[in-house]
Scaffold this motif. Structure first.
Motif, PDB file in Angstrom:
ATOM      1  N   GLU B 176      14.599  13.598 -14.733  1.00  0.00           N
ATOM      2  CA  GLU B 176      14.473  13.463 -13.274  1.00  0.00           C
ATOM      3  C   GLU B 176      13.238  12.658 -12.928  1.00  0.00           C
ATOM      4  O   GLU B 176      13.251  11.827 -12.027  1.00  0.00           O
ATOM      5  N   LEU B 177      12.163  12.918 -13.675  1.00  0.00           N
ATOM      6  CA  LEU B 177      10.935  12.168 -13.456  1.00  0.00           C
ATOM      7  C   LEU B 177      11.209  10.678 -13.633  1.00  0.00           C
ATOM      8  O   LEU B 177      10.800   9.840 -12.838  1.00  0.00           O
ATOM      9  N   ALA B 180      12.843   9.074 -10.767  1.00  0.00           N
ATOM     10  CA  ALA B 180      12.111   9.017  -9.513  1.00  0.00           C
ATOM     11  C   ALA B 180      11.025   7.943  -9.468  1.00  0.00           C
ATOM     12  O   ALA B 180      10.655   7.486  -8.406  1.00  0.00           O
ATOM     13  N   LEU B 181      10.533   7.535 -10.623  1.00  0.00           N
ATOM     14  CA  LEU B 181       9.339   6.673 -10.617  1.00  0.00           C
ATOM     15  C   LEU B 181       9.627   5.248 -10.125  1.00  0.00           C
ATOM     16  O   LEU B 181      10.745   4.742 -10.276  1.00  0.00           O
ATOM     17  N   PRO B 182       8.621   4.603  -9.541  1.00  0.00           N
ATOM     18  CA  PRO B 182       8.791   3.223  -9.043  1.00  0.00           C
ATOM     19  C   PRO B 182       8.701   2.217 -10.193  1.00  0.00           C
ATOM     20  O   PRO B 182       7.669   1.603 -10.415  1.00  0.00           O
ATOM     21  N   LEU B 184       9.901  -0.625 -10.647  1.00  0.00           N
ATOM     22  CA  LEU B 184       9.729  -2.028 -10.304  1.00  0.00           C
ATOM     23  C   LEU B 184       8.359  -2.562 -10.671  1.00  0.00           C
ATOM     24  O   LEU B 184       8.218  -3.651 -11.209  1.00  0.00           O
ATOM     25  N   TYR B 185       7.363  -1.723 -10.373  1.00  0.00           N
ATOM     26  CA  TYR B 185       6.000  -2.168 -10.635  1.00  0.00           C
ATOM     27  C   TYR B 185       5.740  -2.325 -12.120  1.00  0.00           C
ATOM     28  O   TYR B 185       4.953  -3.163 -12.536  1.00  0.00           O
ATOM     29  N   PHE B 188       7.042  -5.663 -12.855  1.00  0.00           N
ATOM     30  CA  PHE B 188       6.064  -6.645 -12.366  1.00  0.00           C
ATOM     31  C   PHE B 188       4.896  -6.737 -13.343  1.00  0.00           C
ATOM     32  O   PHE B 188       4.440  -7.822 -13.698  1.00  0.00           O
ATOM     33  N   ARG B 218      20.459   8.929 -17.153  1.00  0.00           N
ATOM     34  CA  ARG B 218      21.834   9.260 -16.772  1.00  0.00           C
ATOM     35  C   ARG B 218      22.727   9.524 -17.986  1.00  0.00           C
ATOM     36  O   ARG B 218      23.390  10.565 -18.042  1.00  0.00           O
TER      37      ARG B 218
ATOM     38  N   ALA C  17       3.841  15.409 -11.438  1.00  0.00           N
ATOM     39  CA  ALA C  17       3.970  14.397 -12.487  1.00  0.00           C
ATOM     40  C   ALA C  17       4.380  13.055 -11.882  1.00  0.00           C
ATOM     41  O   ALA C  17       3.835  12.004 -12.236  1.00  0.00           O
ATOM     42  N   VAL C  18       5.337  13.105 -10.949  1.00  0.00           N
ATOM     43  CA  VAL C  18       5.786  11.854 -10.321  1.00  0.00           C
ATOM     44  C   VAL C  18       4.617  11.160  -9.652  1.00  0.00           C
ATOM     45  O   VAL C  18       4.422   9.952  -9.803  1.00  0.00           O
ATOM     46  N   PHE C  21       2.196   9.636 -12.332  1.00  0.00           N
ATOM     47  CA  PHE C  21       2.752   8.461 -13.005  1.00  0.00           C
ATOM     48  C   PHE C  21       2.926   7.282 -12.037  1.00  0.00           C
ATOM     49  O   PHE C  21       2.712   6.133 -12.412  1.00  0.00           O
ATOM     50  N   SER C  22       3.315   7.581 -10.804  1.00  0.00           N
ATOM     51  CA  SER C  22       3.466   6.495  -9.834  1.00  0.00           C
ATOM     52  C   SER C  22       2.147   5.786  -9.627  1.00  0.00           C
ATOM     53  O   SER C  22       2.072   4.559  -9.611  1.00  0.00           O
ATOM     54  N   LEU C  26       1.532   1.863 -10.513  1.00  0.00           N
ATOM     55  CA  LEU C  26       1.085   0.932  -9.476  1.00  0.00           C
ATOM     56  C   LEU C  26      -0.222   0.261  -9.877  1.00  0.00           C
ATOM     57  O   LEU C  26      -0.492  -0.872  -9.519  1.00  0.00           O
ATOM     58  N   THR C 255      20.295  10.835  -4.335  1.00  0.00           N
ATOM     59  CA  THR C 255      19.908   9.423  -4.140  1.00  0.00           C
ATOM     60  C   THR C 255      20.123   8.962  -2.712  1.00  0.00           C
ATOM     61  O   THR C 255      20.119   7.771  -2.437  1.00  0.00           O
ATOM     62  N   ALA C 279       6.613  -2.909   1.828  1.00  0.00           N
ATOM     63  CA  ALA C 279       5.447  -2.269   1.222  1.00  0.00           C
ATOM     64  C   ALA C 279       5.358  -2.590  -0.270  1.00  0.00           C
ATOM     65  O   ALA C 279       4.275  -2.800  -0.800  1.00  0.00           O
ATOM     66  N   ILE C 280       6.516  -2.635  -0.943  1.00  0.00           N
ATOM     67  CA  ILE C 280       6.517  -2.949  -2.372  1.00  0.00           C
ATOM     68  C   ILE C 280       5.957  -4.351  -2.588  1.00  0.00           C
ATOM     69  O   ILE C 280       5.070  -4.568  -3.399  1.00  0.00           O
ATOM     70  N   VAL C 288       4.411   3.180  -0.604  1.00  0.00           N
ATOM     71  CA  VAL C 288       5.319   3.234  -1.752  1.00  0.00           C
ATOM     72  C   VAL C 288       5.318   4.634  -2.354  1.00  0.00           C
ATOM     73  O   VAL C 288       6.375   5.238  -2.571  1.00  0.00           O
ATOM     74  N   VAL C 292       8.285   7.364  -2.669  1.00  0.00           N
ATOM     75  CA  VAL C 292       8.686   7.896  -3.968  1.00  0.00           C
ATOM     76  C   VAL C 292       8.670   9.425  -3.932  1.00  0.00           C
ATOM     77  O   VAL C 292       9.593  10.084  -4.409  1.00  0.00           O
ATOM     78  N   SER C 296      11.765  11.925  -4.404  1.00  0.00           N
ATOM     79  CA  SER C 296      11.756  12.934  -5.467  1.00  0.00           C
ATOM     80  C   SER C 296      12.145  14.293  -4.905  1.00  0.00           C
ATOM     81  O   SER C 296      12.852  15.066  -5.547  1.00  0.00           O
ATOM     82  N   LEU C 299      15.681  14.339  -4.753  1.00  0.00           N
ATOM     83  CA  LEU C 299      16.237  14.455  -6.102  1.00  0.00           C
ATOM     84  C   LEU C 299      16.285  15.920  -6.516  1.00  0.00           C
ATOM     85  O   LEU C 299      17.296  16.427  -7.000  1.00  0.00           O
TER      86      LEU C 299
END
Lengths: 546, 343, 320
Positions: B176-177, B180-182, B184-185, B188, B218, C17-18, C21-22, C26, C255, C279-280, C288, C292, C296, C299
């Motif tokens: 799940e983590l 959820a994470l972005p 895209l970066y 990049f 998934r 955690a999200v 890590f985010s 970033l 989602t 924003a991205i 962002v 997220v 979550s 989710l």
């Protein structure tokens, strides 16, 4: 004050799309284009640049005098004006506004414009309707500095400024009765994610030639439409009345239905944007990038840069990237800038033959169709582009193909914009890049930081302690000289020489300047688009609906 | 039609497509990077069998295109601009499998004539040639990414499903983590951190691999479900009763149960990763010019002017529909076959 | 109850955690929100440095994360650099609009997928099923953006639907009934498009789940008993096939905030999409991260919802 347009009639609503939401209504902090587009309708400046003529004209200051040494500007303000909430306007508002703009703690991006010769402008109140601005040195473009510096209502924002919360004030969620300006419109409502609605300012101070108070329109609705294609579609289906900042391809799509859908399109010719290719000419010794430093031997050779410039098919770029709606250029002043263009700059035709001769004279040779330098190294380099700019990616792809015909192996490296800026300005870890700049004004002063060798946007080699080349030192002198020369003809001669240097020494290899394209619904009158931002709504107070 | 026949049919079709792609240099009349700056967005060339005087030719011929002056290219139907189609012609050199060099193309017309079977793109490059060459990188990228996703998926999903309990809980929440994470970066960042002189091929494969590595969550979920139910099957329980080791059980009894899901996932993921490149291109992370790929061919459709003005730019998408359909049919047939074997 | 408490603990850990890590990811991509200002010849590096320190971007990563976490625990998700305002209210209004769109689209997709998937499972291998397969693989091949552009093209050419936005310009002058109608009209095109775009995998799953059930002995037995086909399908087969579909449904709930990003950009739907894409690209990091975090939460809720549904639908689960 009397506006020069055709007298129209009052009423109606104008609907315009913005590419993204305005971020703030605070004129001191706004940096993004959508915010500025809205703020321009809400506020007024002391002296204004007329977008039609590109010359200055009186605005809140009805007249001004300049001291003989060119360092003191005395502005006489209009009397009896009121902010959009009905409060009176006087010199205190001007003094307060400049105090805020110049405050270092506020970090206004406009502050840098108001620092002349290293010192902030000093503003002195002479009486309730007279203000004197003192500059540290004579400044040729001083009148133009006032353009876009919106005057704030002291009675509304002074308390938040004193308490240190000015940065948070006048966000979009400001209640309309807490917001006021001297522009033709005032805030009516903001719906997050959807639109900002402005209504007629009943206290506005301009009138038309028939003596009717302006503006004509009852309302302006700014919709937020996030992509160019979506904007084009909304315009095409009649949802919006004005369209600007769209591609030549979409222009062609819109053209097909021009007559049946009731809008008209205008190609204003080249604007003030110039696109260019440049090589990394930085001093890389402190950065330790030996690979790139080795290639700088080529980049620093003028004949190499000339060969590249000669080999680039500018006409091809015009045709493929802009469907013909652009003009090839050989220096930074575009044909749209009639006041400053040096039309004697040579415009050599593309010639691979000539390019090969230049390379040969610089000691390059060919090994089974691959170009090699005097040490036998094959000529290989990369061109950075911003991945979010489709036009420049296309330009780079065309250049890549052109240069491959000279035997050079060129790689296009599209990077996310922030990553590209990081390489250009911090790590200097790049070999060449395609970029574009849009001059903020037609006047050369807006470009100081690009051409001074000490400038931060002197892209190919920024922040130099002392000019690295002979032509850069000449350019430094010329730019400083034009800054303090008050006579236009003299200044023009100086700036012509700067253009010559750019065309001869090729610090940047100028490519093309795209046309300004706009569209408007047929029922809009007094619509007079211009090549300077904001291309369409600069005379919004005079727009009316048939 | 039996499943076996279905499978054989789709495998033959897939193989022939692979051959077309592998020998793209031979089947394509042009190199993928050759620009014709006078002919951007040329419509597909029509093959003619009858000339203006009504004579029928056995060998088809094409007319050349001319700029009508309104940025629209029109066909010049006169005998002066008529070019017969030639087979096994010499043209631009190319390489087969990166080793053999050849100059012979299956078909072509003599210069200055042009043949654009699927029209040309914004740079006047032949779409047909780009479609064939594009398959090379796209099929490879899709395969690599799908294999990566599935291998991690099967490890994580297998462990989670087999052992259950807190291991399962931890791994699934970890999944799940990952959802959820972005990410895209990260893409990049990876792109920005790469050295300047790394080939477009490598950059692209690397980015797609990163996507594959990220995309395990998934499939892991699905595999875990299957393993979970397989674990409780009578024969597994029985085998455990006989003292079979975990590894033996997993290899011999549990994982074979997941073949069906794996195959289906594989055939779904390959097209999915081929198309993921459309999104990558939207963000400027797609395969670099001038290399072609199916994703970049499709992504040109994301522009309004292309969709509304140049219908032939849809042709690559139309060609991919039957191809992906073959993939799905193969998956179906494999799954059915697998079922009938195990029953 | 104990189960719910355990899930809650897991959810909190997941969110923590999200966020960590985010932040880290970033941090990886070079350049910050203010970097592009450096290319503006009229803004000095001193001003940019001032802005950086004003927004705390000059501080180290752990310090910034600590500050953010501290504020987040109090319900403050940080401030947007671009908007100069807190993130939470920026997101709230837009999230509502996004949910209206994705909720409608999801409903529409399931309402189409269930009967259609069952139908093609029953008539498996017949021409109707085959045609369906061609259409679904066609839809899988066409990128979503292209689908929406084509829909828009139809809208522009015919004038049947509004071409974007959530309300028309005259919305303020309408009465309640007409306002609802206005929103519904604007909702139709994006919701339909989104439903079509999410349909193919749903259809495939419904079909394969039904096929599996229809081959089961109890269905054959039911048919042999002469129970009507309709009753067999809906009363006996569907509930058994529901099990994997419920997990899938949970995933669509999970989602809901993120499926419509690009759609919203193309159709200027005032949801999270335009804000987030903006924003991205601008690296407005707190916006962002706020988004997220919000997705979550969805989710977590989605998978919890699916598990509870499974619990309710499947008697075997209740035993375990």
């Amino acid at each position: 004050m009397v506006a020069d347009g055709v007298p129209g009639h009052a009423g109606g609503r104008l609907v315009v799309a913005l590419r993204s939401e305005p971020k703030t209504l605070n004129p001191v902090l706004a940096v993004d284009e959508p915010s500025r587009d809205v703020i321009r309708c809400l506020t007024a400046d002391l002296i204004h640049i007329n977008r039609g003529s590109l010359k200055t004209e009186p605005s809140l200051a009805k007249s001004w005098t300049v001291s003989r040494d060119g360092r003191q500007y005395t502005l006489h303000l209009r009397r009896g004006l009121r902010f959009s909430d009905g409060e009176a306007f006087n010199a205190d508002d001007v003094i307060f506004s400049f105090q805020v703009y110049l405050d270092e703690k506020i970090n206004s991006s406009q502050r840098d414009l108001l620092v002349v010769g290293g010192k902030p402008i000093v503003v002195v109140k002479l009486d309730a309707y007279t203000v004197r601005f003192e500059l540290a040195q004579p400044y040729a473009a001083a009148e133009r500095l006032f353009d876009g510096v919106a005057i704030l209502p002291r009675h509304l924002v002074e308390s938040s400024y004193q308490s240190g919360s000015f940065s948070q004030s006048w966000s979009l969620s400001v209640p309309p009765n807490q917001f006021a300006g001297l522009g033709p419109f005032r805030l009516k409502e903001y719906i997050p994610g959807q639109r900002v609605v402005l209504e007629r300012n009943p206290y506005y101070w301009k009138a038309d030639t028939a003596g009717n108070q302006l503006p004509y329109l009852n309302e302006i609705v700014f919709l937020f439409v996030a992509s160019e294609d979506a904007q084009v579609i909304r315009f095409q289906s009649g949802d919006t009345d004005v369209l600007s900042r769209f591609s030549a391809e979409n222009f062609a799509v819109l053209q097909k239905q021009q007559s049946e859908k009731g809008y008209r399109l205008d190609d204003l010719g080249p604007g003030l944007e110039y696109n260019f290719l440049f090589f990394n000419l930085n001093d890389l010794s402190p950065k330790g990038l030996p690979e790139i430093a080795k290639k700088q031997a080529w980049f620093q050779d003028l004949r190499f840069r000339q060969a590249v410039s000669t080999a680039i098919d500018r006409d091809g770029i015009v045709r493929l990237v802009y469907s013909g709606r652009a003009t090839p250029i050989w220096d930074q002043v575009t044909p749209g800038n009639k006041l400053w263009l040096d039309d004697k700059i040579p415009r050599p035709v593309r010639s691979l033959e000539h390019a090969r001769q230049l390379l040969q004279s610089a000691g390059f040779s060919w090994k089974s169709s691959t170009l090699v330098d005097p040490h036998g190294e094959p000529v290989e380099f990369s061109i950075l582009t911003s991945s979010s700019n489709a036009q420049r990616m296309k330009m780079a792809t065309i250049i890549q193909d052109d240069l491959s015909q000279l035997g050079m192996t060129v790689q296009v490296v599209p990077l996310e914009f922030h990553a590209m800026v990081d390489r250009l300005q911090n790590s200097y870890n790049y070999e060449a890049a395609v970029m574009g700049l849009v001059s903020g004004d037609a006047d050369p002063t807006s470009e100081m930081n690009v051409w001074l060798s000490s400038g931060e946007t002197h892209l190919w080699h920024p922040n130099q302690d002392k000019p690295a080349t002979q032509w850069e030192s000449e350019m430094d002198q010329l730019m400083q000289e034009q800054l303090v020369t008050l006579d236009y003809a003299k200044r023009k001669r100086i700036y012509d020489r700067v253009q010559e240097i750019v065309a001869e020494d090729l610090p940047v290899i100028c490519l093309v300047s795209p046309d300004i394209l706009v569209g408007a619904a047929n029922r809009m009158r007094n619509f007079r688009p211009a090549i300077l931002v904001p291309y369409t709504l600069w005379n919004v107070e005079q727009l009316y609906i048939q | 039609m039996t499943h076996r026949q279905k499978l054989a049919g789709s495998l033959v079709l897939l193989t022939s497509v692979q051959i077309l792609i592998l020998f793209a240099g031979f089947f394509a009349p042009y190199n993928f990077a050759v620009q014709d700056r006078q002919r951007p967005f040329a419509p597909p060339t029509t093959l003619h069998f009858m000339d203006l005087r009504g004579n029928v030719h056995i060998r088809p011929f094409v007319y050349d295109l001319e700029d009508s002056g309104k940025s629209i290219l029109v066909s010049q139907s006169d005998s002066e601009h008529c070019y017969p189609i030639l087979f096994f012609v010499r043209g631009m050199p190319y390489k087969i499998a990166g080793v053999f060099t050849s100059e012979v193309h299956l078909f072509g017309v003599e210069a200055p004539g042009h043949i654009f079977l699927m029209g040309s793109d914004a740079y006047g490059r032949d779409q047909f040639s780009r479609f064939l060459f594009g398959g090379q990188i796209s099929m490879l990228a899709g395969l690599i990414a799908a294999i990566l996703s599935l291998s991690i998926g099967i490890i994580v999903g297998g462990i989670a499903g087999y052992y259950g309990g807190w291991v399962d809980e931890l791994l699934m929440r970890g999944g799940e983590l990952f959802l959820a994470l972005p990410w895209l970066y990260l893409l990049f960042a990876v792109r920005a951190a790469l050295p300047l002189h790394i080939s477009q091929w490598e950059v692209f494969l690397l980015l797609v691999s990163v996507m594959g590595l990220i995309g395990w969550a998934r499939p892991a979920r699905l595999i875990r479900g299957v393993v979970l139910s397989a674990r409780h099957r009578n024969f597994v329980v029985a085998a455990r009763g006989f003292g079979a080791s975990d590894l033996y059980l997993l290899r011999r009894h549990v994982l074979p149960e997941t073949y069906g899901v794996l195959l289906t996932q594989m055939t779904l993921l390959i097209p999915q990763y081929v198309l993921a490149e459309v999104t990558l291109t939207f963000l400027g992370l797609g395969v670099g010019e001038p290399l072609p790929s199916w994703g970049s061919l499709l992504s040109s459709l994301q522009q309004y002017y292309v969709v509304s003005s140049y219908w032939w730019m849809f042709l690559p998408a139309l060609l991919l529909i039957p191809l992906f359909l073959v993939f799905y049919t193969a998956a179906d047939a494999l799954q059915e076959l697998h079922k009938s074997v195990t029953l | 109850m104990k189960y719910l408490a355990r899930r809650l603990v897991h959810a909190t850990l997941l969110l923590a955690a999200v966020s960590l890590f985010s932040f880290a990811i970033l941090q990886l991509a070079p350049g910050d929100f203010f970097a592009p200002m450096g290319l503006n010849p009229q803004i000095s590096s001193r001003t940019i440095a001032g802005l950086r320190s004003q927004y705390g971007l000059d501080r180290s990563f752990p310090v910034r994360y600590g500050h953010w976490l501290h504020d987040a625990l109090k319900g403050n998700l940080g401030a947007s650099f671009a908007y100069n305002s807190p993130v939470a209210p920026l997101l709230a209004v837009r999230a509502r609009n996004t949910l209206l769109l994705t909720g409608t689209a999801m409903l529409l997709a399931w309402l189409i997928a269930i009967p259609l998937g069952m139908w093609s499972a029953v008539y498996r291998g017949k021409w109707g099923d085959r045609a369906g397969a061609v259409v679904t693989s066609g839809l899988l091949t066409v990128p979503d953006l292209v689908l929406f552009l084509v829909l828009l093209l139809v809208a522009v050419r015919t004038g049947w639907f509004p071409t974007g936005g959530m309300v028309s310009a005259v919305f303020g002058d309408l009465n309640v009934w007409n306002r609802v109608k206005d929103i519904a009209e604007h909702l139709f095109l994006p919701a339909l498009g989104l439903a079509i775009a999410t349909l193919p995998p749903l259809l495939r799953h419904v079909r394969s789940a039904m096929i599996e059930v229809l081959e089961a002995p109890f269905i054959r037995a039911a048919r042999a008993h002469g129970i009507t086909e309709r009753r067999v399908l809906f009363r006996y087969a569907l509930p058994v096939a529901a099990n994997p579909l419920i997990s899938l449904f949970g995933l669509s709930v999970a989602t809901m905030l993120s499926t419509s990003l690009l759609v919203e950009v193309i159709l200027s739907w005032p949801g999270i999409g335009p804000l987030l894409v903006d924003a991205i690209l601008a690296k407005d990091v707190y916006v962002v991260i706020g988004t997220v975090m919000l997705s979550s939460v969805f989710l977590v809720l989605g998978s919890l919802f699916a598990d509870l549904l499974l619990f309710a639908a499947d008697p075997r689960m209740r035993v375990e």
